[in-house]
Design a protein around this motif. Structure first.
Motif, short mmCIF file in Angstrom:
data_model
loop_
_atom_site.label_atom_id
_atom_site.label_comp_id
_atom_site.label_asym_id
_atom_site.label_seq_id
_atom_site.Cartn_x
_atom_site.Cartn_y
_atom_site.Cartn_z
N ILE A 88 5.24 -3.74 -7.82
CA ILE A 88 3.59 -4.02 -8.23
C ILE A 88 3.53 -3.23 -9.52
N TYR A 89 4.22 -2.07 -9.53
CA TYR A 89 3.37 -0.85 -10.66
C TYR A 89 4.57 -1.17 -11.42
N SER A 132 -2.57 -7.21 -8.62
CA SER A 132 -3.28 -6.58 -8.37
C SER A 132 -3.58 -4.95 -9.35
N TYR A 187 0.44 8.01 -9.87
CA TYR A 187 -0.36 9.10 -9.33
C TYR A 187 0.41 10.65 -9.68
N ASP A 209 9.58 -3.76 -4.39
CA ASP A 209 8.65 -3.51 -4.89
C ASP A 209 8.07 -3.16 -5.44
N ASN A 227 4.42 4.82 -5.69
CA ASN A 227 3.43 5.01 -4.66
C ASN A 227 3.93 6.00 -3.31
N ARG A 271 -6.37 -10.47 -4.12
CA ARG A 271 -5.39 -10.46 -2.82
C ARG A 271 -4.10 -11.63 -3.37
N TYR A 312 5.37 4.36 -0.15
CA TYR A 312 4.45 3.60 0.27
C TYR A 312 3.85 3.83 1.86
N GLY A 361 -1.07 -11.05 -1.64
CA GLY A 361 -0.52 -9.40 -2.35
C GLY A 361 0.41 -8.92 -2.08
N VAL A 362 1.27 -8.06 -2.78
CA VAL A 362 2.69 -7.80 -1.87
C VAL A 362 2.57 -7.54 -0.87
N SER A 363 1.58 -6.85 0.07
CA SER A 363 1.01 -6.38 1.41
C SER A 363 1.89 -7.71 1.93
N TYR A 395 5.78 0.45 4.41
CA TYR A 395 7.32 -0.40 3.77
C TYR A 395 7.55 0.76 5.68
N GLY A 405 -5.61 4.55 -4.46
CA GLY A 405 -4.66 4.16 -5.53
C GLY A 405 -5.66 2.65 -5.68
N1 PLP Z 1 3.06 -1.51 -3.03
C1 PLP Z 1 2.59 -0.40 -3.48
C2 PLP Z 1 3.92 0.18 -4.02
C3 PLP Z 1 1.43 -0.28 -3.32
O1 PLP Z 1 0.98 0.74 -3.53
C4 PLP Z 1 0.57 -1.49 -3.23
C5 PLP Z 1 -1.20 -0.56 -3.28
O2 PLP Z 1 -1.72 0.27 -3.15
C6 PLP Z 1 0.67 -2.49 -2.97
C7 PLP Z 1 2.26 -2.54 -2.08
C8 PLP Z 1 -0.37 -3.34 -2.51
O3 PLP Z 1 -0.23 -4.22 -3.57
P1 PLP Z 1 -1.43 -5.54 -2.64
O4 PLP Z 1 -2.61 -5.52 -3.08
O5 PLP Z 1 -0.17 -6.60 -4.09
O6 PLP Z 1 -1.18 -5.88 -1.60
#
Ligand code: PLP
Length: 397
Positions: free
Chosen positions: A214-215, A244, A330, A212, A184, A253, A134, A108-110, A137, A47
């Protein structure tokens, strides 16, 4: 005398903490370990944008290195980046966040997700989230010693988590709702009306919502609603965003969290001891992305949209039902007509036709009967993958 065989799984179980033993390796990773040993594979698996970061953003980073920006930043992140982010959220969603107290730059969101969960969850607290969702989670919730409560979503309901289903899963231990739309793995987007109902449930039951987003920029023929912008919910929301996906900056990151000062303070307490700060060069690049990256985002979104239509129409043409994804990159077609499990389908497709997709159950039980196909790859590859899948489907139905 022969040496006794060592079982690495048993060794790991003995060495690792209970917390780690309680989570399984990502279903995506397992699958891609298999793929790395094969040649000629078309991957619809990972992804990640196939674009490289726009040149002027890379150039800003190179320039920052030349100027000697090689040190730590404030734990919260560069002040200039936080100010630009505050402006961005204001102009895009009419949201006011104070750059000094309500924004935190994360890796990153991670990292933002991990921080939010660890900062807010006590052992045994329940976190409600959609199934499928995702992979991070449920895993991050378990690592924070919380309990993931998975609420089934279905293709018939456009893979959207319904407010009334959330409410039905609330118990005295529920602490938070964790949502991620555009989604995702499904590409589902929630409408403003649907999100408003979720916000009402959160308010009624005094729950935090971790959103979240991110998209947020990758939506097609529809609008993204920022959860925190809904009436009276900002103080209960932890908004997670990043660079990202929209700016093709996965490797840099860098992301951010926006929330009320007390939550940002709690998250920063962990961040300062574990990450210290996000990389300065990536933060410099993020400033440039916010300043001048919009045009490229538009071009990439148009391109993803074209590929999205080719992918979805192609999957339908070869006989699979495919819900229309309105965001992210996706498609999540049903493979039920083949009678195979998702895992079996993905493995056989890889071995017989060299196309890599991710089995739906990697994202939760409700993903059974589905596969995730990422269309952030070239049109030629998408078209060739579809031809191979057509052969495969013909052979197996
Ligand atoms: N959240 C979702 C829904 C994602 O699909 C992804 C990466 O695939 C992330 C967070 C991770 O994001 P980041 O690269 O900002 O850590």
């Amino acid at each position: 005398m022969s040496t006794p065989q060592v079982d690495p799984v048993k060794v790991l179980q003995k060495l690792a903490s209970e917390r780690v033993n309680n989570i399984s390796p990502s279903g995506i990773r397992k699958f891609f370990d298999l793929l790395s040993s094969m040649e000629g594979v078309i991957s619809l698996g990972v992804g990640e944008p196939d674009f490289v970061t726009p040149w002027h953003i890379r150039e800003a980073a190179i320039y920052s290195i030349e100027k000697g920006y090689t040190m730590y930043t404030s734990n919260y992140g560069l002040s200039e980046l936080r100010q630009k982010l505050a402006q961005y959220l204001k102009s895009r969603y009419r949201l006011s966040y104070a750059p000094n107290t309500e924004l935190l730059i994360t890796t990153g969101v991670s990292e933002g997700l991990d921080l939010a969960l660890r900062a807010l969850i006590n052992p045994g607290d329940e976190v409600i989230m959609p199934d499928p969702c995702y992979v991070s989670y449920p895993a991050c919730t378990v690592l924070a010693e919380g309990k993931p409560i998975l609420v089934p979503t279905t293709e018939e309901n456009n893979f959207v988590i319904k407010a009334k289903d959330i409410e039905a899963h609330i118990t005295p231990r529920t602490k938070a709702i964790l949502i991620g739309y555009p989604s995702n793995p499904t590409g589902a987007v929630m409408t403003k009306e649907q999100l408003t109902l979720v916000a009402e449930v959160a308010r009624r039951h005094d729950l935090i919502v971790i959103s979240d987003e991110i998209y947020e920029r990758l939506v097609y023929n529809t609008e993204h609603t920022c959860f925190a912008s809904l009436d009276g919910i900002k103080d209960k929301t932890v908004l997670l965003g990043g660079f990202s996906k929209a700016y093709a900056m996965t490797g840099w990151r860098t992301g951010y969290a926006a929330a009320r000062p007390e939550i940002i303070e709690a998250m920063t307490k962990i961040h300062q001891y574990t990450m210290l700060c996000a990389p300065i060069v990536a933060q410099m690049a993020a400033i440039e992305a916010l300043d001048r990256g919009d045009k490229e985002v538009e071009v990439m979104v148009k391109d993803y949209d074209r590929r999205r239509r080719v992918m979805v129409e192609g999957l339908r043409d070869i006989g699979l039902t495919c819900f229309e994804p309105k965001g992210a990159f996706y498609a999540f077609p049903s493979i039920k007509i083949t009678g195979m499990t998702s895992e079996e389908f993905a493995q056989r497709l890889l071995l017989e036709e060299k196309v890599a997709v991710v089995p739906g159950p990697a994202f939760g039980q409700c993903g059974e009967g589905y596969i995730r196909c990422c269309y952030a790859t070239s049109l030629e590859d998408i078209e060739e993958a579809l031809r191979r899948m057509e052969r495969f489907i013909k052979r197996h139905t």
